[in-house]
Design a protein around this motif. Structure first.
Motif, PDB file in Angstrom:
ATOM      1  N   PHE A 198     -33.504 -22.749  21.542  1.00  0.00           N
ATOM      2  CA  PHE A 198     -34.754 -22.403  20.870  1.00  0.00           C
ATOM      3  C   PHE A 198     -34.445 -22.407  19.375  1.00  0.00           C
ATOM      4  N   VAL A 199     -35.175 -23.196  18.611  1.00  0.00           N
ATOM      5  CA  VAL A 199     -34.766 -23.455  17.235  1.00  0.00           C
ATOM      6  C   VAL A 199     -35.929 -23.353  16.267  1.00  0.00           C
ATOM      7  N   THR A 200     -35.634 -22.792  15.088  1.00  0.00           N
ATOM      8  CA  THR A 200     -36.565 -22.750  13.967  1.00  0.00           C
ATOM      9  C   THR A 200     -35.917 -23.468  12.793  1.00  0.00           C
ATOM     10  N   VAL A 201     -36.499 -24.564  12.369  1.00  0.00           N
ATOM     11  CA  VAL A 201     -35.969 -25.311  11.222  1.00  0.00           C
ATOM     12  C   VAL A 201     -36.510 -24.677   9.951  1.00  0.00           C
ATOM     13  N   GLU A 202     -35.608 -24.128   9.139  1.00  0.00           N
ATOM     14  CA  GLU A 202     -36.010 -23.471   7.894  1.00  0.00           C
ATOM     15  C   GLU A 202     -36.134 -24.466   6.745  1.00  0.00           C
ATOM     16  N   ARG A 203     -35.274 -25.467   6.749  1.00  0.00           N
ATOM     17  CA  ARG A 203     -35.339 -26.556   5.780  1.00  0.00           C
ATOM     18  C   ARG A 203     -34.524 -27.709   6.368  1.00  0.00           C
ATOM     19  N   PRO A 204     -34.567 -28.894   5.792  1.00  0.00           N
ATOM     20  CA  PRO A 204     -33.905 -30.037   6.422  1.00  0.00           C
ATOM     21  C   PRO A 204     -32.405 -29.861   6.665  1.00  0.00           C
ATOM     22  N   ASP A 205     -31.754 -29.005   5.880  1.00  0.00           N
ATOM     23  CA  ASP A 205     -30.315 -28.832   6.069  1.00  0.00           C
ATOM     24  C   ASP A 205     -29.956 -27.479   6.701  1.00  0.00           C
ATOM     25  N   ARG A 206     -30.935 -26.802   7.309  1.00  0.00           N
ATOM     26  CA  ARG A 206     -30.636 -25.508   7.923  1.00  0.00           C
ATOM     27  C   ARG A 206     -31.626 -25.190   9.048  1.00  0.00           C
ATOM     28  N   ALA A 207     -31.068 -24.777  10.193  1.00  0.00           N
ATOM     29  CA  ALA A 207     -31.889 -24.361  11.330  1.00  0.00           C
ATOM     30  C   ALA A 207     -31.289 -23.102  11.942  1.00  0.00           C
ATOM     31  N   VAL A 208     -32.148 -22.259  12.487  1.00  0.00           N
ATOM     32  CA  VAL A 208     -31.726 -21.065  13.221  1.00  0.00           C
ATOM     33  C   VAL A 208     -31.912 -21.339  14.705  1.00  0.00           C
ATOM     34  N   MET A 209     -30.899 -21.015  15.486  1.00  0.00           N
ATOM     35  CA  MET A 209     -30.907 -21.366  16.909  1.00  0.00           C
ATOM     36  C   MET A 209     -30.486 -20.175  17.748  1.00  0.00           C
ATOM     37  N   ARG A 210     -31.142 -20.030  18.897  1.00  0.00           N
ATOM     38  CA  ARG A 210     -30.685 -19.113  19.937  1.00  0.00           C
ATOM     39  C   ARG A 210     -30.572 -19.924  21.217  1.00  0.00           C
ATOM     40  N   VAL A 211     -29.647 -19.539  22.096  1.00  0.00           N
ATOM     41  CA  VAL A 211     -29.322 -20.427  23.206  1.00  0.00           C
ATOM     42  C   VAL A 211     -29.224 -19.692  24.531  1.00  0.00           C
ATOM     43  N   TRP A 212     -29.693 -20.381  25.555  1.00  0.00           N
ATOM     44  CA  TRP A 212     -29.466 -19.987  26.947  1.00  0.00           C
ATOM     45  C   TRP A 212     -28.570 -21.056  27.547  1.00  0.00           C
ATOM     46  N   GLU A 213     -27.339 -20.665  27.890  1.00  0.00           N
ATOM     47  CA  GLU A 213     -26.389 -21.641  28.403  1.00  0.00           C
ATOM     48  C   GLU A 213     -26.418 -21.707  29.920  1.00  0.00           C
ATOM     49  N   ARG A 214     -26.474 -22.903  30.418  1.00  0.00           N
ATOM     50  CA  ARG A 214     -26.423 -23.146  31.852  1.00  0.00           C
ATOM     51  C   ARG A 214     -25.129 -22.548  32.427  1.00  0.00           C
ATOM     52  N   GLY A 215     -25.283 -21.621  33.350  1.00  0.00           N
ATOM     53  CA  GLY A 215     -24.120 -21.041  34.000  1.00  0.00           C
ATOM     54  C   GLY A 215     -23.533 -19.833  33.309  1.00  0.00           C
ATOM     55  N   ALA A 216     -24.026 -19.509  32.113  1.00  0.00           N
ATOM     56  CA  ALA A 216     -23.469 -18.368  31.382  1.00  0.00           C
ATOM     57  C   ALA A 216     -24.535 -17.420  30.869  1.00  0.00           C
ATOM     58  N   GLY A 217     -25.794 -17.870  30.772  1.00  0.00           N
ATOM     59  CA  GLY A 217     -26.855 -17.026  30.236  1.00  0.00           C
ATOM     60  C   GLY A 217     -26.914 -17.099  28.727  1.00  0.00           C
ATOM     61  N   GLN A 218     -27.535 -16.103  28.114  1.00  0.00           N
ATOM     62  CA  GLN A 218     -27.619 -16.100  26.652  1.00  0.00           C
ATOM     63  C   GLN A 218     -26.246 -15.801  26.061  1.00  0.00           C
ATOM     64  N   THR A 219     -25.799 -16.662  25.152  1.00  0.00           N
ATOM     65  CA  THR A 219     -24.518 -16.475  24.481  1.00  0.00           C
ATOM     66  C   THR A 219     -24.745 -16.404  22.973  1.00  0.00           C
ATOM     67  N   LEU A 220     -23.699 -15.987  22.265  1.00  0.00           N
ATOM     68  CA  LEU A 220     -23.814 -15.851  20.811  1.00  0.00           C
ATOM     69  C   LEU A 220     -23.716 -17.189  20.085  1.00  0.00           C
ATOM     70  N   ALA A 221     -23.204 -18.197  20.770  1.00  0.00           N
ATOM     71  CA  ALA A 221     -23.055 -19.502  20.122  1.00  0.00           C
ATOM     72  C   ALA A 221     -22.865 -20.575  21.176  1.00  0.00           C
TER      73      ALA A 221
END
Length: 279
Positions: A198-221
């Motif tokens: 899940f991503v929010t692009v703040e500007r062309p050279d920067r995005a904020v991302m949160r992730v749900w990993e297959r087999g691991a759930g939500q992780t920090l990276a």
């Protein structure tokens, strides 16, 4: 069993150097990755001998499934191998064999004899729908509409040796990843399940991302996820070919080289502690 606890931006692993992975590796991953009754980790990583590279990596998710690839784990493996065999690294160059992305070239950056950052050649992204895999027969799956639970999402599908579903949202840091992540991971359009960013692009050279990993759930990276985010951003016209992807555990620098088509990821890897477990 000797192990080292390591992490890449908080995406943490139990790392073991062995001659081969045991037959019960999946069972061990479930038991050892449990954060209440085990050591606790997002995955169990085996560093193994390789005929094609300096080392081979196999990674088992916290649910016991084997992952094809993991960018944060590759950086941890590179740090482990270089610090224990610095002569093999020469100028900091190593190769790591992975299941889903083949042999990957890495460069280790050091300070006071310690590996502090690692740059990984993550290879070329796979963009063809059926090869990712999705059930969509298209050369590229970009900004497609997916309906689930009465909600519509736009998504772009990318494989970085493992499948990703990249979804733009208004505020990634506040998004309900734990609710939507598992639903999207197992959507019928993803026959091998998928990682979800899940991503929010703040500007062309920067995005904020949160992730749900297959087999691991939500992780920090998620390193491959960060790569997929930048690739999806370039394909959708919202990001430049080089930029920072900000995750809950820290930042990764991602570059999609236009000439070669290869994606490069640079980030930290850290060793937390060593231990011995009788299993």
């Amino acid at each position: 069993m000797n192990f080292v606890k390591m992490h890449g931006l908080g995406n943490d692993f139990i790392v073991c150097e062995e001659r081969e992975a045991p037959e019960n590796a999946s069972e061990l991953a479930v038991r050892l990755c449990d954060r209440h009754f085990g050591i606790g980790a997002d995955g169990l990583v085996y560093i193994l001998p390789s005929e094609a590279a300096d080392a081979k990596m196999r990674i088992f998710n916290a649910d016991g499934t084997e992952a094809e690839q993991c960018g944060n784990a590759v950086r941890c493996v590179a740090k482990y191998v270089w610090e224990r065999n610095p002569g093999n690294g020469g100028d900091g160059q190593l190769t790591i064999e992975t299941k889903g992305a083949g042999v990957q070239s890495v460069r280790v950056f050091t300070e006071a004899g310690k590996a502090v950052r690692v740059r990984v050649d993550m290879g070329k992204p796979v963009l063809t729908g059926l090869d990712i895999p999705t059930t969509i027969a298209a050369d590229q799956v970009v900004n497609r509409t997916l309906e689930i639970g009465g909600h519509r999402f736009l998504f772009t599908a990318v494989s970085m040796g493992n499948p990703h579903c990249v979804i733009p949202v208004d505020d990634a840091a506040a998004f309900d990843v734990n609710y939507w992540g598992p639903k999207l991971e197992r959507h019928e359009w993803f026959p091998n399940r998928t990682n979800v960013e899940f991503v929010t692009v703040e500007r062309p050279d920067r995005a904020v991302m949160r992730v749900w990993e297959r087999g691991a759930g939500q992780t920090l990276a998620c390193g491959t996820g960060a790569c997929a985010v930048l690739v999806a951003g370039v394909l959708g016209g919202t990001m430049a070919r080089s930029g920072t992807v900000s995750l809950a555990g820290g930042d990764l620098h991602i570059e999609w080289d236009e000439e070669t088509g290869r994606v490069f990821m640079t980030g930290e890897a850290e060793e937390v502690y060593k231990g011995r477990l009788i299993v």
